[in-house]
Scaffold this active site. Structure first.
Site, mmCIF file in Angstrom:
data_model
loop_
_atom_site.group_PDB
_atom_site.id
_atom_site.type_symbol
_atom_site.label_atom_id
_atom_site.label_comp_id
_atom_site.label_asym_id
_atom_site.label_seq_id
_atom_site.Cartn_x
_atom_site.Cartn_y
_atom_site.Cartn_z
ATOM 1 N N GLU A 115 0.693 -1.046 0.094
ATOM 2 C CA GLU A 115 -0.157 -0.517 -0.455
ATOM 3 C C GLU A 115 0.560 0.944 -0.188
ATOM 4 O OE1 GLU A 115 -3.060 -0.030 3.215
ATOM 5 O OE2 GLU A 115 -3.169 -2.310 2.894
ATOM 6 N N HIS A 231 -8.739 9.072 3.625
ATOM 7 C CA HIS A 231 -8.202 8.261 2.629
ATOM 8 C C HIS A 231 -9.122 8.598 1.235
ATOM 9 C CE1 HIS A 231 -7.942 4.563 0.821
ATOM 10 N NE2 HIS A 231 -7.827 3.791 2.115
ATOM 11 N N ARG A 277 -1.223 9.744 1.779
ATOM 12 C CA ARG A 277 -2.541 9.343 1.174
ATOM 13 C C ARG A 277 -2.952 10.412 1.429
ATOM 14 N NH1 ARG A 277 -5.577 4.666 5.011
ATOM 15 N NH2 ARG A 277 -4.205 2.731 4.006
ATOM 16 N N HIS A 338 -11.080 9.647 7.409
ATOM 17 C CA HIS A 338 -10.757 7.834 7.395
ATOM 18 C C HIS A 338 -10.169 7.092 9.222
ATOM 19 C CE1 HIS A 338 -9.737 3.382 6.278
ATOM 20 N NE2 HIS A 338 -8.591 3.626 6.901
ATOM 21 N N ARG A 373 -0.447 8.687 9.462
ATOM 22 C CA ARG A 373 -0.282 7.389 9.872
ATOM 23 C C ARG A 373 -0.260 6.000 8.233
ATOM 24 N NH1 ARG A 373 -4.443 3.054 8.837
ATOM 25 N NH2 ARG A 373 -5.222 3.855 8.283
#
Ligand code: FAD
Ligand code: SIN
Length: 620
Positions: A115, A231, A277, A338, A373
Site C-alpha cells: 500500500e 482516505h 494519503r 478515515h 499514519r
C-alpha cells in the site's frame, strides 16, 4: 457485573479491546467488556487492506520503521515506532494462534500486498479484502469461549468515575437509556477514534470520539488531534455512505483518473497513486475543483476480471449492489474521513496521565503515527499496544497489591514516552541501536534491553520486576515538559474543569452540547476537512469553543440524546482546538494559509484540561 467491582474493565470490542481482554484473561483475570452495539461493530471489522508487518525475510524492521517515520512527517516517537515494528510479528503470530486465517499461496506461504508509503510488499490480508472481519471473527470466537471475559453489548460508556485522582469505574447507558455504573480498578479505553463525526466518512457510526472525550473530561492529556487522515478512495454514490475502496487496489496497480481519462497522480508525486494519503487526497480535490466533478475515478479494469474477483471479492460484492464492477467500470471516488491519528496520550505501555486509566488502539495516541499514519499500521498498533496495555494493567495491579507505587499511580504530569525523542547522551549503556537496514537521516531506533517478551502470556512473575527497573530508568531520563512556552498564536483555553471528585457524588461531569445549527458532519467536512483555512478554523473555534466547559448535573438528566450530543460536540471542539492552534501544514493537517511545514512547529501538541503545551518531535 454492574455494581460488583471488576478488576479490569475494557471499553470497546474492536481488535485492541478484545486482544487486550484475552491477554488479561490469559493471566487469570476477570474482565468486563462494554461495547456500544454488537460485539463486532467498530472500525476493526471494516478493515480491508490488511495488517502491515515484517514477514518477508528480505524485509527489515528498520525498513518498516523508516517508512512509518517518513509518513509521520517528523512527529513520530521513534521509540514507539521501534516497538511497533519489532513486536508486530509476534502480535500477528498471536492472531494466527488465535485462529485468524490470512491468505496464503498454494504452498502455504502468507501472501503480502503493498500500500501507499510502504517500500515493499509487507501487508498480510485475509479473504482478499476482509482482513478486519477475519481478525474480529477469530477474536470474538475466542472471547466467547473464555469464561473469565464477560461482554455487555449495547452499553455506551459516557463518563469516568474518579476518586482521589484515579479512575474507579465508568458510567454508561444501556440500550433503553437506563444509567448504569461499572466500578473497576483499572480501565482500558479501546473505543476507537472520532472520524464518524464527519459526514463523508469510511467509519461506522460508533466511532464518534467518546473515549477521547471521557478521558479528557477526567483530566487525561490528549494529543495530536489535529491530524485526521482522509482516505482518498471512498465510494461516491449519492445518498450512500462512503464505502471504502481499499488502497490495496492501487497497491495492485489501479489508477486514478479524471473523468476525461487523465491519469493525474504522476504530476503530483513520484510515487503517483501510492503517494502518501494526504497528498493523494489533496490532488483528487484539486482535480475535482478543476473539472467541477464531485469525484475522480478509480480504474482497476486493466487488472483483469478473474484477478479482481479473487483478490477483492468483498468489494466486487459491495459494488454489485450499486450495479458497478471493478472489472467493468471506473469507480467514482473522493476523500473521506478515515482515521484519528491523535487521541488519548499514552506512554509506551498504554498508561494515560490519569492513574488507573489506560488506552489502546485508535483512541490512543502512542506516538506511532506522528502527523500521518502509514497504511495498515493501525491493526498492528492495536495488537502491539493492546497487549502492552494489558501487561501494564496487570503489572500495576500487582504493584498496587504489594503497596508499591506504579508509574501510573504516581500520576506524572505527562507520561514517559519516546525514549528516543531526542538523542541519548553519548555512551549511555542502557540504550543502543538495533536494526541493520538503512535509516532515515537523523533518527535512531532505540531498544529497551530489558523489554519483556510479549510473545508469552500469561504474564511471567518476573516481568513486574524487570519493568519496574525500566520505569525507574526511564523516569530518570524523562524530559519534563511542564509549562513550556506556548508558540506564537497559541493561548490557553478559557475553560473550567469540574473537579474529578465531583463524579463520586450524585452527579457527574457534564458538558452542555451546543453544536452549531445544521448538520454537524457537514460542518466538520467544511471547516476541518482535507483543506483547512484560517477563517474556517476561526469559525469552527468560535462556534465550538464555548462547549469546552463543564458543569455537574444529576445523573437522571443523562438521556441518550443529550449524552450523544455532548460527546460529539466536545470531540469536535477538541479537534478544532488542535487544528486552530497549528499554524503550518504537516502530514494530515493542511492549512491553505500556512501551506508548508514549518521547522519551528516540529512538535506535538498536548492538551490537559485548559493547558495546550508542546512535546518535542523526532528529527528527520
Ligand atoms: P474499533 O475497532 O473502532 O472499536 C471501537 C469499539 O469501541 C467498538 O466496539 C465500539 O462499539 C466501541 N465503543 C465506541 N464508543 C463506545 C462507548 N462510548 N461505550 C462503549 N463502547 C464504545 N487499519 C489497518 O491497519 N488496516 C486496514 O486495512 C484498515 N482498513 C480500514 C478500513 C476501514 C473502512 C476503516 C474504517 C478503518 C480501517 N483501518 C485499517 C483502521 C483500523 O480498522 C482501525 O484503526 C482499528 O481497527 C481500530 O481498532 P480499535 O480496536 O481501536 O477500535
Ligand atoms: C485500506 O485498505 O485502504 C485501508 C488501510 C488502512 O487504513 O490502513
Amino acid at each position: 457485573m454492574e455494581g460488583t467491582p471488576a478488576a479490569f474493565l475494557v471499553i470497546g470490542s474492536g481488535v485492541a479491546g478484545l486482544f487486550a481482554a484475552l491477554e488479561l484473561a490469559a493471566a487469570g483475570q476477570r474482565v468486563l467488556v462494554l461495547t456500544r452495539r454488537a460485539i463486532d461493530e467498530g472500525n476493526s471489522a471494516y478493515a480491508q487492506g490488511g495488517i502491515a508487518t515484517v514477514w518477508d525475510p528480505a524485509d527489515t524492521a528498520a525498513g518498516h520503521a523508516r517508512d512509518t517515520l517518513v509518513a509521520g512527517a517528523g512527529l513520530c516517537d521513534p521509540a514507539a515506532v521501534d516497538l511497533l515494528v519489532r513486536e508486530g510479528p509476534d502480535g500477528v503470530r498471536a492472531m494466527i494462534g488465535l485462529g485468524a486465517r490470512f491468505d496464503r499461496d498454494d504452498d502455504g506461504n502468507l501472501l503480502l500486498t503493498r500500500e501507499g508509503g510502504h517500500g515493499c510488499r509487507r501487508i498480510l490480508h485475509a479473504n482478499g479484502d476482509a482482513t478486519g472481519r477475519e481478525l474480529e471473527r477469530a477474536l470474538v470466537a475466542r472471547v466467547r469461549q473464555e469464561p473469565r471475559i464477560e461482554v455487555r453489548e449495547g452499553v455506551t460508556a459516557f463518563d469516568l468515575l474518579r476518586h482521589e485522582g484515579r479512575v474507579t469505574g465508568a458510567r454508561a447507558l444501556d440500550g433503553d437509556g437506563r444509567p448504569l455504573a461499572f466500578p473497576a480498578d483499572r480501565i482500558l479505553l479501546a473505543s476507537g477514534g472520532l472520524a464518524a463525526l464527519f459526514r463523508d466518512t469510511t467509519n461506522p457510526a460508533v466511532t464518534v470520539g467518546d473515549g477521547i472525550v471521557m478521558a479528557w473530561a477526567a483530566g487525561a492529556a490528549v494529543a495530536d488531534l489535529e491530524f485526521i487522515q482522509f482516505h482518498p478512495t471512498g465510494l461516491v454514490i449519492p445518498g450512500q455512505p462512503r464505502h471504502l475502496l481499499t488502497e490495496a487496489l492501487r497497491g495492485e496497480g489501479a489508477h486514478l483518473l479524471s473523468r476525461s481519462g487523465d491519469r493525474f497522480m504522476p504530476r503530483h508525486h513520484p510515487l503517483a497513486e501510492l503517494a502518501p494519503r494526504d497528498i493523494v487526497a489533496r490532488a483528487e480535490l484539486a482535480e475535482m475543483q478543476r473539472t467541477g466533478d464531485p469525484f475522480v475515478l478509480l480504474d482497476a479494469r486493466h487488472l483483469g476480471a478473474s484477478f479482481l474477483a479473487g483478490r477483492f471479492p468483498g468489494l466486487e460484492a459491495m459494488l454489485g449492489r450499486f450495479g458497478l464492477s471493478l472489472a467493468r467500470d471506473p469507480i467514482p471516488v473522493a476523500p473521506a474521513a478515515h482515521y484519528t491519528i491523535g487521541g488519548v496520550l499514552t506512554d509506551l505501555a498504554g498508561r494515560t496521565t490519569v492513574p488507573g486509566l489506560y488506552a489502546a488502539g485508535e483512541v490512543a495516541c502512542t506516538g506511532v503515527h506522528g502527523a500521518n499514519r502509514l497504511a495498515s499500521n493501525s491493526l498492528l498498533e492495536c495488537l502491539v499496544f493492546g497487549r502492552r496495555a494489558a501487561h501494564a494493567m496487570l503489572e500495576d495491579s500487582i504493584r498496587s497489591q504489594k503497596g508499591t507505587a506504579s508509574a501510573s499511580a504516581t500520576g506524572s504530569p505527562l507520561p514517559e514516552t519516546g525514549a528516543g525523542l531526542t538523542a541519548p547522551p553519548a555512551g549511555d549503556p542502557d540504550r543502543h541501536e538495533v536494526g541493520s537496514g538503512p535509516r532515515a537521516p537523523g533518527w535512531r531506533i532505540l531498544r529497551d534491553p530489558d523489554r519483556h517478551d510479549v510473545g508469552r502470556a500469561p504474564l511471567p512473575p518476573r516481568m513486574a520486576v524487570r519493568n519496574a527497573r525500566f520505569a525507574h530508568r526511564q523516569g530518570a531520563d524523562r524530559q519534563e515538559v511542564a509549562d513550556p512556552p506556548l508558540p506564537p498564536g497559541m493561548k490557553p483555553l478559557n475553560l473550567s474543569i469540574t473537579d474529578g471528585q465531583g463524579t463520586d457524588g450524585p452527579g457527574f461531569t457534564w458538558m452542555p452540547a451546543r453544536f452549531p445549527p445544521g448538520d454537524p458532519g457537514e460542518f466538520l467536512d467544511r471547516l476541518l476537512g482535507v483543506f483547512r483555512t484560517g477563517p474556517g478554523l476561526d469559525e469552527a473555534m468560535g462556534k465550538l469553543e464555548p462547549s469546552l466547559t463543564t458543569v455537574t448535573v444529576p445523573l437522571g438528566e443523562a438521556t441518550p440524546d443529550r449524552v450523544a450530543r455532548r460527546q460529539r460536540t466536545v470531540a469536535a471542539a477538541l479537534l478544532a482546538r488542535f487544528a486552530h492552534a497549528r499554524r503550518e501544514s504537516r502530514g494530515a493537517h493542511f492549512r491553505e494559509d500556512f501551506p508548508a511545514p514549518d521547522p519551528a512547529w516540529q512538535f506535538r501538541q498536548v492538551l490537559t484540561g485548559t493547558t495546550l503545551s508542546r512535546w518535542p518531535g523526532s528529527v528527520e
